[in-house]
Design an enzyme around this catalytic site. Structure first.
Site, mmCIF file in Angstrom:
data_model
loop_
_atom_site.group_PDB
_atom_site.id
_atom_site.type_symbol
_atom_site.label_atom_id
_atom_site.label_comp_id
_atom_site.label_asym_id
_atom_site.label_seq_id
_atom_site.Cartn_x
_atom_site.Cartn_y
_atom_site.Cartn_z
ATOM 1 N N ASP A 205 -18.397 46.101 46.448
ATOM 2 C CA ASP A 205 -17.728 46.969 45.476
ATOM 3 C C ASP A 205 -17.257 48.253 46.169
ATOM 4 O OD1 ASP A 205 -20.383 47.789 45.905
ATOM 5 O OD2 ASP A 205 -20.383 48.959 44.064
ATOM 6 N N HIS A 530 -18.543 37.762 48.706
ATOM 7 C CA HIS A 530 -18.258 38.609 47.533
ATOM 8 C C HIS A 530 -17.978 40.009 48.071
ATOM 9 C CE1 HIS A 530 -18.649 39.861 43.274
ATOM 10 N NE2 HIS A 530 -19.106 40.978 43.797
ATOM 11 N N ASP A 572 -21.304 29.621 49.674
ATOM 12 C CA ASP A 572 -20.212 30.425 50.224
ATOM 13 C C ASP A 572 -19.095 30.503 49.190
ATOM 14 O OD1 ASP A 572 -18.441 31.796 51.774
ATOM 15 O OD2 ASP A 572 -17.808 30.045 52.936
ATOM 16 N N GLU A 581 -22.819 38.302 48.840
ATOM 17 C CA GLU A 581 -22.202 39.618 48.950
ATOM 18 C C GLU A 581 -22.528 40.166 50.342
ATOM 19 O OE1 GLU A 581 -23.002 42.270 45.667
ATOM 20 O OE2 GLU A 581 -21.658 43.816 46.441
#
Ligand SMILES: [Ca+2]
Ligand SMILES: [Ca+2]
Length: 609
Positions: A205, A530, A572, A581
């Site tokens: 993020d 991710h 994956d 992530e």
């Protein structure tokens, strides 16, 4: 029978089986089978010979783990082009994994000491992925995992000269950051705007969290403190590679300068995070213009900040010419944070409670921590070691308890141990007894890790306990490695280094999933982490040098997993934030571990015996 014959026979065996099965069916499909004879079975069966896909040092242990059913008791090491059989060995007895129905056999080819690129063949099985044997085997990987931090930099463009095809414009300038209502004070009332540029994006993020920066910065600073000569010359091709500061410290500085902005200059407290209200979509950084906030100050963030600043001050004091006044600024920031924490000893960041009281609700990573004795102990330790002020030692004494665990973002006690042991020769005499206690405890934990390696199905330190497979399990493996290296520092005993190496093998492919868990390395490597930039940039390969989280049977992301045992629950997929992530606090121990091997190769010379 040599290995080529073995392989030819096994190929024939598989094809015969398949021809029998598909006799009379679509001939075109049969041709595809001929072309790809061993790639259509399940994950475990598809890659039954697990190797460290980066490779092995010439004079160090070399182990592969076989998870397929074998009909032969022997294995061969073959040149990567498949032409020359160079070594034959005998497989060890079968072991059963403690957490799954997987059976394994060990192929030990330690005594094979040729340099080059190789594969392993076993009758009836698909051959291994290629791997190398050489003396600087982790050189490129060591640089790449450190460079991974450069790719996480916010607020600055990543130039093609440094970022290659992953170049991108700057994201999130963070020149306009709002004081969230949860963080309002008389000096910074509602509507106040501050500037909080720089720093690394935390993970997949685009938010920046002080608590997770704490352990990450400590791990990188400790890597430098433990191996200064090595890092002084390690260059990672970043914009600062040609200045007089080691690149690892340039990288640390990029986040340190951001951390300074997170301290309220009026009272010394530190905001818990700089964040959007909600996680953004899977877009490149800077695409979304949602408001950014700093939220409530917390004691955990403020103590972690104090610890990092004290450690940074200690290190940058030696670079007064290159960075005048920086060390003083660090020490002052550290002291101001400490005094805020003394006045606010237990302010927890509880997002659920805050969201009932303040708008907008903040939905990004909470990094909430209810147990702060370890943060007190760590901050006091860094400040004591840097200042030698007995006041801090007394706080260490108050907060040291019997608990000795691997470090994680919420449990930082071991970071205090590492620092005390590292700096023991410069400490006052009255600290000696405590240092000895810490040494005993750390060695006990290290010995427990080593005790059962041989009975582990993958012959690694990692995975002896089911508890190792938590969210971010790959960082557990890397942090176990760091603890074992610290045990080596204390004892000089090589067995601890070999334990650490076993976990590097784990991380690079010798594990139940068969994945080499660092992006851009190995043959079977994460392609869909991710990680918003890797998803949104339109480039097939993910941003390189990033360690993914690894097997996590919790599977909190509710994505589809092909296997669900503790050791295999990895997929994956960019959906899988619980296992795939990336995060700065996972990459940092990988930086330490990989580069420690390369550093000790030169500083201690033990790899050249
Ligand atoms: Ca530099
Ligand atoms: Ca804690």
């Amino acid at each position: 029978m040599n290995c080529q014959q073995l392989y030819a026979q096994s190929l024939l065996f598989h094809l015969k089986k398949r021809i029998k099965f598909f006799r009379g069916k679509n001939i075109l499909f049969l041709c595809i089978l001929f072309a790809l004879p061993f790639t259509i079975t399940g994950q475990k069966l598809a890659d039954p010979i697990k190797v460290n896909q980066v490779g092995y040092y010439v004079n160090e242990p070399k182990i592969a783990v076989i998870t397929g059913k074998v009909t032969s008791g022997s294995f061969c090491v073959v040149s990567a082009d498949g032409k020359d059989t160079l070594y034959q060995g005998v497989l060890d007895n079968e072991k059963k994994s403690a957490y799954s129905s997987t059976f394994t056999r060990i192929a030990d080819f330690t005594s094979f000491k040729k340099t080059g690129s190789f594969i392993i063949r076993i009758h009836g099985l698909k051959q291994s992925f290629p791997f190398q044997i050489k003396n600087d085997i982790y050189n490129e990987l060591g640089k790449a995992v450190l460079k991974g931090f450069y790719y996480q930099r916010s607020s600055m463009p990543l130039d093609e000269n440094f970022a290659g095809k992953w170049n991108r414009p700057a994201g999130h300038p963070d020149a306009v950051v709002l004081i969230h209502p949860s963080a309002v004070t008389d000096d910074r009332p509602a509507g106040t705007i501050i500037s909080s540029p720089g720093g690394w994006y935390d993970a997949g993020d685009y938010n920046k969290y002080i608590v997770n920066s704490g352990i990450t910065m400590s791990t990188l600073l400790s890597a430098y403190e433990d191996f200064p000569a090595y890092y002084d010359t390690l260059q990672t091709n970043i914009p600062e590679s040609n200045d007089k500061i080691p690149d690892i410290l340039n990288e640390v500085l990029y986040n340190l300068r951001w951390m300074f902005t997170m301290q309220d200059p009026f009272d010394g407290g530190v905001y818990h995070k700089c964040t959007n209200a909600e996680f953004g979509g899977m877009a490149m950084p800077g695409i979304t213009k949602a408001p950014r906030y700093v939220v409530q100050k917390s004691t955990a963030a403020t103590l972690d900040f104090a610890a990092v600043m004290a450690q940074a001050g200690r290190i940058f004091k030696k670079m007064k010419n290159e960075l005048p006044r920086l060390a003083d600024s660090c020490l002052k920031a550290s002291a101001n944070a400490w005094y805020w924490a003394l006045k606010h000893p237990d302010v927890q960041y509880d997002q659920a409670i805050l969201n009932k009281e303040y708008k907008p609700a903040i939905m990004t990573g909470a990094y909430g921590d209810k147990q702060l004795e370890d943060e007190w102990m760590w901050a006091a330790t860094e400040m004591f070691v840097t200042s030698k002020n007995k006041m801090y030692f007394e706080v260490i004494e108050q907060n040291i308890n019997d608990s000795v665990t691997l470090p994680s973002w919420s449990s930082v006690r071991m970071l205090a141990y590492y620092t005390m042991l590292r700096c023991e020769n410069n400490l006052p005499k009255y600290a000696r007894e405590m240092v000895q206690l810490m040494e005993r405890r750390m060695l006990k934990l290290a010995d427990e890790y080593l005790a059962n390696v041989s009975s582990n199905a993958f012959a690694t330190v990692m995975g002896q306990s089911k508890k190792d497979f938590v969210w971010g399990s790959n960082a557990v493996a890397a942090n176990q490695g760091i603890l074992l290296i610290n045990a080596y520092f204390l004892t000089g005993e090589r067995k601890y280094i070999l334990g650490a190496m076993s976990n590097l093998d784990y991380l690079l492919g010798r594990n139940a999933t068969g994945y080499c868990f660092v992006t851009g390395f190995g043959t079977k490597s994460p392609m869909h982490p991710h990680h918003r930039p890797s998803i949104a940039d339109g480039i097939d390969e993910p941003v390189p040098g990033l360690l993914v989280g690894g097997p996590n049977p919790g599977r909190q992301d509710k994505c589809k997993y092909p296997f669900t045992d503790p050791e295999t629950s990895y997929v994956d997929s960019d959906c899988a934030y619980a296992s795939n992530e990336i995060a700065i606090n996972w990459n940092a121990p990988m930086v330490y571990l990989v580069n420690a091997m390369e550093a000790m190769k030169y500083e201690l010379g033990f790899l050249w015996k």
